[in-house]
Design a protein around this motif. Structure first.
Motif, PDB file in Angstrom:
ATOM      1  N   VAL A  25       0.896  -1.262  -0.026  1.00 28.30           N
ATOM      2  CA  VAL A  25       0.104   0.020   0.056  1.00 28.30           C
ATOM      3  C   VAL A  25       0.825   1.194  -0.182  1.00 28.30           C
ATOM      4  O   VAL A  25       0.663   2.120  -0.719  1.00 28.30           O
ATOM      5  CB  VAL A  25      -1.037  -0.141   1.090  1.00 28.30           C
ATOM      6  CG1 VAL A  25      -1.553   1.457   1.381  1.00 28.30           C
ATOM      7  CG2 VAL A  25      -1.922  -0.968   1.310  1.00 28.30           C
ATOM      8  N   VAL A  26       1.713   1.207   0.635  1.00 27.23           N
ATOM      9  CA  VAL A  26       2.721   2.390   1.024  1.00 27.23           C
ATOM     10  C   VAL A  26       3.332   2.694  -0.410  1.00 27.23           C
ATOM     11  O   VAL A  26       3.515   3.781  -0.840  1.00 27.23           O
ATOM     12  CB  VAL A  26       3.824   2.477   2.181  1.00 27.23           C
ATOM     13  CG1 VAL A  26       4.756   3.594   2.068  1.00 27.23           C
ATOM     14  CG2 VAL A  26       3.083   2.365   3.263  1.00 27.23           C
ATOM     15  N   ALA A  27       3.882   1.341  -0.866  1.00 23.99           N
ATOM     16  CA  ALA A  27       4.862   1.547  -2.217  1.00 23.99           C
ATOM     17  C   ALA A  27       4.044   2.279  -3.395  1.00 23.99           C
ATOM     18  O   ALA A  27       4.295   2.903  -4.242  1.00 23.99           O
ATOM     19  CB  ALA A  27       5.223   0.234  -2.525  1.00 23.99           C
ATOM     20  N   ILE A  28       2.571   1.571  -3.356  1.00 25.14           N
ATOM     21  CA  ILE A  28       1.489   2.179  -4.480  1.00 25.14           C
ATOM     22  C   ILE A  28       1.374   3.636  -4.095  1.00 25.14           C
ATOM     23  O   ILE A  28       1.223   4.365  -5.280  1.00 25.14           O
ATOM     24  CB  ILE A  28       0.349   1.408  -4.320  1.00 25.14           C
ATOM     25  CG1 ILE A  28       0.681  -0.111  -4.874  1.00 25.14           C
ATOM     26  CG2 ILE A  28      -0.709   1.944  -5.275  1.00 25.14           C
ATOM     27  CD1 ILE A  28      -0.537  -1.061  -4.821  1.00 25.14           C
ATOM     28  N   VAL A  29       1.000   3.880  -3.068  1.00 27.71           N
ATOM     29  CA  VAL A  29       0.641   5.382  -2.755  1.00 27.71           C
ATOM     30  C   VAL A  29       1.742   6.457  -2.950  1.00 27.71           C
ATOM     31  O   VAL A  29       1.466   7.515  -3.582  1.00 27.71           O
ATOM     32  CB  VAL A  29       0.177   5.584  -1.116  1.00 27.71           C
ATOM     33  CG1 VAL A  29       0.086   6.914  -0.724  1.00 27.71           C
ATOM     34  CG2 VAL A  29      -1.103   4.716  -1.050  1.00 27.71           C
ATOM     35  N   THR A  30       2.826   5.844  -2.635  1.00 29.74           N
ATOM     36  CA  THR A  30       4.079   6.674  -2.739  1.00 29.74           C
ATOM     37  C   THR A  30       4.840   6.991  -4.055  1.00 29.74           C
ATOM     38  O   THR A  30       5.804   7.460  -4.489  1.00 29.74           O
ATOM     39  CB  THR A  30       5.161   6.373  -1.537  1.00 29.74           C
ATOM     40  OG1 THR A  30       5.801   5.384  -1.773  1.00 29.74           O
ATOM     41  CG2 THR A  30       4.325   6.941  -0.333  1.00 29.74           C
ATOM     42  N   SER A  31       4.356   5.772  -4.998  1.00 29.21           N
ATOM     43  CA  SER A  31       4.982   5.485  -6.156  1.00 29.21           C
ATOM     44  C   SER A  31       6.368   5.344  -6.107  1.00 29.21           C
ATOM     45  O   SER A  31       7.198   5.967  -6.729  1.00 29.21           O
ATOM     46  CB  SER A  31       4.845   6.842  -7.291  1.00 29.21           C
ATOM     47  OG  SER A  31       3.609   6.888  -7.348  1.00 29.21           O
ATOM     48  N   ALA A  32       6.707   4.356  -5.171  1.00 28.12           N
ATOM     49  CA  ALA A  32       8.192   3.963  -4.689  1.00 28.12           C
ATOM     50  C   ALA A  32       8.984   3.500  -5.935  1.00 28.12           C
ATOM     51  O   ALA A  32       8.499   2.762  -7.007  1.00 28.12           O
ATOM     52  CB  ALA A  32       8.071   3.257  -3.409  1.00 28.12           C
ATOM     53  N   GLU A  33      10.389   3.931  -5.912  1.00 28.01           N
ATOM     54  CA  GLU A  33      11.107   3.278  -6.637  1.00 28.01           C
ATOM     55  C   GLU A  33      12.354   2.555  -5.996  1.00 28.01           C
ATOM     56  O   GLU A  33      12.439   2.487  -4.678  1.00 28.01           O
ATOM     57  CB  GLU A  33      11.806   4.366  -7.690  1.00 28.01           C
ATOM     58  CG  GLU A  33      10.596   5.168  -8.328  1.00 28.01           C
ATOM     59  CD  GLU A  33      11.125   6.309  -9.349  1.00 28.01           C
ATOM     60  OE1 GLU A  33      12.344   6.500  -9.150  1.00 28.01           O
ATOM     61  OE2 GLU A  33      10.409   6.723 -10.045  1.00 28.01           O
TER      62      GLU A  33
ATOM     63  N   PRO B 242       9.521  -2.954  -6.714  1.00 27.70           N
ATOM     64  CA  PRO B 242       8.678  -3.844  -7.228  1.00 27.70           C
ATOM     65  C   PRO B 242       7.241  -4.089  -6.547  1.00 27.70           C
ATOM     66  O   PRO B 242       6.542  -4.835  -6.821  1.00 27.70           O
ATOM     67  CB  PRO B 242       9.528  -5.246  -6.887  1.00 27.70           C
ATOM     68  CG  PRO B 242      10.872  -4.513  -7.237  1.00 27.70           C
ATOM     69  CD  PRO B 242      10.894  -3.209  -6.753  1.00 27.70           C
ATOM     70  N   PHE B 243       7.252  -3.614  -5.176  1.00 32.04           N
ATOM     71  CA  PHE B 243       6.050  -3.700  -4.650  1.00 32.04           C
ATOM     72  C   PHE B 243       5.103  -3.001  -4.904  1.00 32.04           C
ATOM     73  O   PHE B 243       3.823  -2.876  -4.497  1.00 32.04           O
ATOM     74  CB  PHE B 243       6.426  -3.452  -3.105  1.00 32.04           C
ATOM     75  CG  PHE B 243       7.235  -4.401  -2.270  1.00 32.04           C
ATOM     76  CD1 PHE B 243       6.982  -5.686  -2.049  1.00 32.04           C
ATOM     77  CD2 PHE B 243       8.574  -4.384  -2.345  1.00 32.04           C
ATOM     78  CE1 PHE B 243       7.844  -6.861  -1.393  1.00 32.04           C
ATOM     79  CE2 PHE B 243       9.578  -5.203  -1.767  1.00 32.04           C
ATOM     80  CZ  PHE B 243       9.066  -6.484  -1.402  1.00 32.04           C
ATOM     81  N   ALA B 244       5.309  -1.656  -5.597  1.00 30.04           N
ATOM     82  CA  ALA B 244       4.195  -0.887  -6.181  1.00 30.04           C
ATOM     83  C   ALA B 244       3.428  -1.404  -7.194  1.00 30.04           C
ATOM     84  O   ALA B 244       3.108  -0.772  -8.229  1.00 30.04           O
ATOM     85  CB  ALA B 244       4.900   0.426  -6.554  1.00 30.04           C
ATOM     86  N   ASP B 245       2.979  -2.523  -7.321  1.00 31.26           N
ATOM     87  CA  ASP B 245       2.281  -3.372  -8.088  1.00 31.26           C
ATOM     88  C   ASP B 245       1.106  -4.072  -7.400  1.00 31.26           C
ATOM     89  O   ASP B 245       1.225  -4.873  -6.664  1.00 31.26           O
ATOM     90  CB  ASP B 245       3.047  -4.296  -9.057  1.00 31.26           C
ATOM     91  CG  ASP B 245       2.333  -4.707 -10.393  1.00 31.26           C
ATOM     92  OD1 ASP B 245       1.083  -4.573 -10.358  1.00 31.26           O
ATOM     93  OD2 ASP B 245       3.100  -5.228 -11.193  1.00 31.26           O
ATOM     94  N   PRO B 246      -0.188  -3.767  -7.912  1.00 32.22           N
ATOM     95  CA  PRO B 246      -1.308  -4.469  -7.101  1.00 32.22           C
ATOM     96  C   PRO B 246      -1.273  -6.136  -7.216  1.00 32.22           C
ATOM     97  O   PRO B 246      -1.943  -6.767  -6.456  1.00 32.22           O
ATOM     98  CB  PRO B 246      -2.460  -3.670  -7.859  1.00 32.22           C
ATOM     99  CG  PRO B 246      -2.040  -2.513  -8.240  1.00 32.22           C
ATOM    100  CD  PRO B 246      -0.688  -2.681  -8.732  1.00 32.22           C
ATOM    101  N   ILE B 247      -0.634  -6.448  -8.024  1.00 27.39           N
ATOM    102  CA  ILE B 247      -0.547  -7.841  -8.442  1.00 27.39           C
ATOM    103  C   ILE B 247      -0.067  -8.621  -7.196  1.00 27.39           C
ATOM    104  O   ILE B 247      -0.332  -9.973  -7.142  1.00 27.39           O
ATOM    105  CB  ILE B 247       0.217  -8.408  -9.751  1.00 27.39           C
ATOM    106  CG1 ILE B 247      -0.169  -9.656 -10.094  1.00 27.39           C
ATOM    107  CG2 ILE B 247       1.623  -8.007  -9.674  1.00 27.39           C
ATOM    108  CD1 ILE B 247       0.368 -10.312 -11.455  1.00 27.39           C
ATOM    109  N   ASN B 248       0.700  -7.959  -6.446  1.00 27.76           N
ATOM    110  CA  ASN B 248       1.326  -8.462  -5.140  1.00 27.76           C
ATOM    111  C   ASN B 248       0.393  -8.854  -4.156  1.00 27.76           C
ATOM    112  O   ASN B 248       0.879  -9.505  -3.344  1.00 27.76           O
ATOM    113  CB  ASN B 248       2.329  -7.378  -4.565  1.00 27.76           C
ATOM    114  CG  ASN B 248       3.841  -7.226  -5.529  1.00 27.76           C
ATOM    115  OD1 ASN B 248       4.437  -8.140  -5.905  1.00 27.76           O
ATOM    116  ND2 ASN B 248       3.846  -5.928  -6.020  1.00 27.76           N
ATOM    117  N   PHE B 249      -0.824  -8.143  -4.337  1.00 25.37           N
ATOM    118  CA  PHE B 249      -1.697  -8.703  -3.418  1.00 25.37           C
ATOM    119  C   PHE B 249      -2.421 -10.218  -3.578  1.00 25.37           C
ATOM    120  O   PHE B 249      -2.981 -10.814  -2.713  1.00 25.37           O
ATOM    121  CB  PHE B 249      -3.251  -7.738  -3.526  1.00 25.37           C
ATOM    122  CG  PHE B 249      -2.786  -6.671  -2.927  1.00 25.37           C
ATOM    123  CD1 PHE B 249      -2.941  -6.261  -1.983  1.00 25.37           C
ATOM    124  CD2 PHE B 249      -3.048  -5.393  -3.746  1.00 25.37           C
ATOM    125  CE1 PHE B 249      -2.655  -4.954  -0.960  1.00 25.37           C
ATOM    126  CE2 PHE B 249      -2.809  -4.208  -3.283  1.00 25.37           C
ATOM    127  CZ  PHE B 249      -2.682  -4.090  -1.850  1.00 25.37           C
TER     128      PHE B 249
END
Length: 240
Positions: free
Chosen positions: A33-41, A46-53
């Motif tokens: 969630v944090v990686a997606i919200v912050t568009s982490a690099e 790699p965690f900024a992808d909903p498929i990780n759910f």
């Protein structure tokens, strides 16, 4: 004095494994969630992808299964955890988090020991004991099959990506010219598909292990298509 592993011990091990699974799912959810919200690099990219759910869903399913003393859930959790760590290691090119991995694997392994012992001890105490409820066959197996299929699909796509990057398989995607390997560029030159003064901008091939099967490319001078016919490249077409 010989240690006697009883029903309470088995239940305790299962509880510890389920807590470890819950914590793993909770931490993974937070990171995603944090990686997606912050568009982490970088490391967290790699965690900024909903498929990780999907990973989280599997761990949660195993957590629920452990709460019902499921041996299938315990074994699945250990196998998936090991495979996930191997894939992460291959992706990063080096092992990482070994201490964390060993701690979590220890608790997951206690889940396997506990669930198998639990059902064995219950069966020894009551010969009519039924370890698998009827609902398991109508709900858990179909849902587990769907989740397993998604995992296999994800693993297959990941494996193909690794093989494509290593040069074992041809990339199934359009590739920028500067990303082509030296051997592929040399093949295009040797076969006369491109001229020495040309620069490949984009390239695409449906070949599996070699771009010699066929290819389509855009250079700074023209568009080229080719295909292999009886061992030699023919059907060369170009547009100025």
């Amino acid at each position: 004095m010989k240690f006697q592993y009883n029903l309470d011990d088995a239940t305790h091990d299962i509880k510890q494994a389920s807590i470890a699974a819950f914590l793993s799912a909770a931490m993974s959810t937070l990171v995603i969630v944090v990686a997606i919200v912050t568009s982490a690099e970088g490391v967290f990219g790699p965690f900024a992808d909903p498929i990780n759910f999907i990973d989280v869903a599997l761990v949660v399913a195993c957590w629920v299964g452990l709460r019902f003393y499921s041996r299938t859930a315990a074994v699945t959790l250990v196998i998936y955890f090991i495979l996930a760590k191997i894939f992460i290691m291959l992706e990063n090119g080096r092992p990482s988090g070994l201490l964390f991995t060993m701690i979590w694997l220890y608790f997951y392994w206690k889940g396997i020991r506990g669930t198998f012992a639990y059902h064995r001890l219950r069966k020894e105490a009551d010969s009519s004991y039924r370890s698998t409820p009827v609902s398991f066959y109508y709900f858990v197996i179909p849902v587990g099959g769907i989740v397993l299929s998604l995992i296999i699909l994800g693993v297959s796509l990941f494996g193909l990506g690794i093989l494509a990057e290593s040069g074992t398989f041809v990339s199934p995607e359009v590739t920028a010219g500067d990303k082509l390997s030296k051997s592929d560029l040399q093949l295009l030159l040797d076969e006369g598909i491109i001229r020495p003064d040309e620069t490949v901008l984009y390239f695409y091939s449906t070949g599996l292990t070699s771009i010699s099967d066929d290819g389509n490319l855009l250079t700074d001078q023209r568009v080229v298509s080719y295909e292999e016919n009886r061992g030699s490249i023919r059907g060369l077409r170009s547009e100025l």
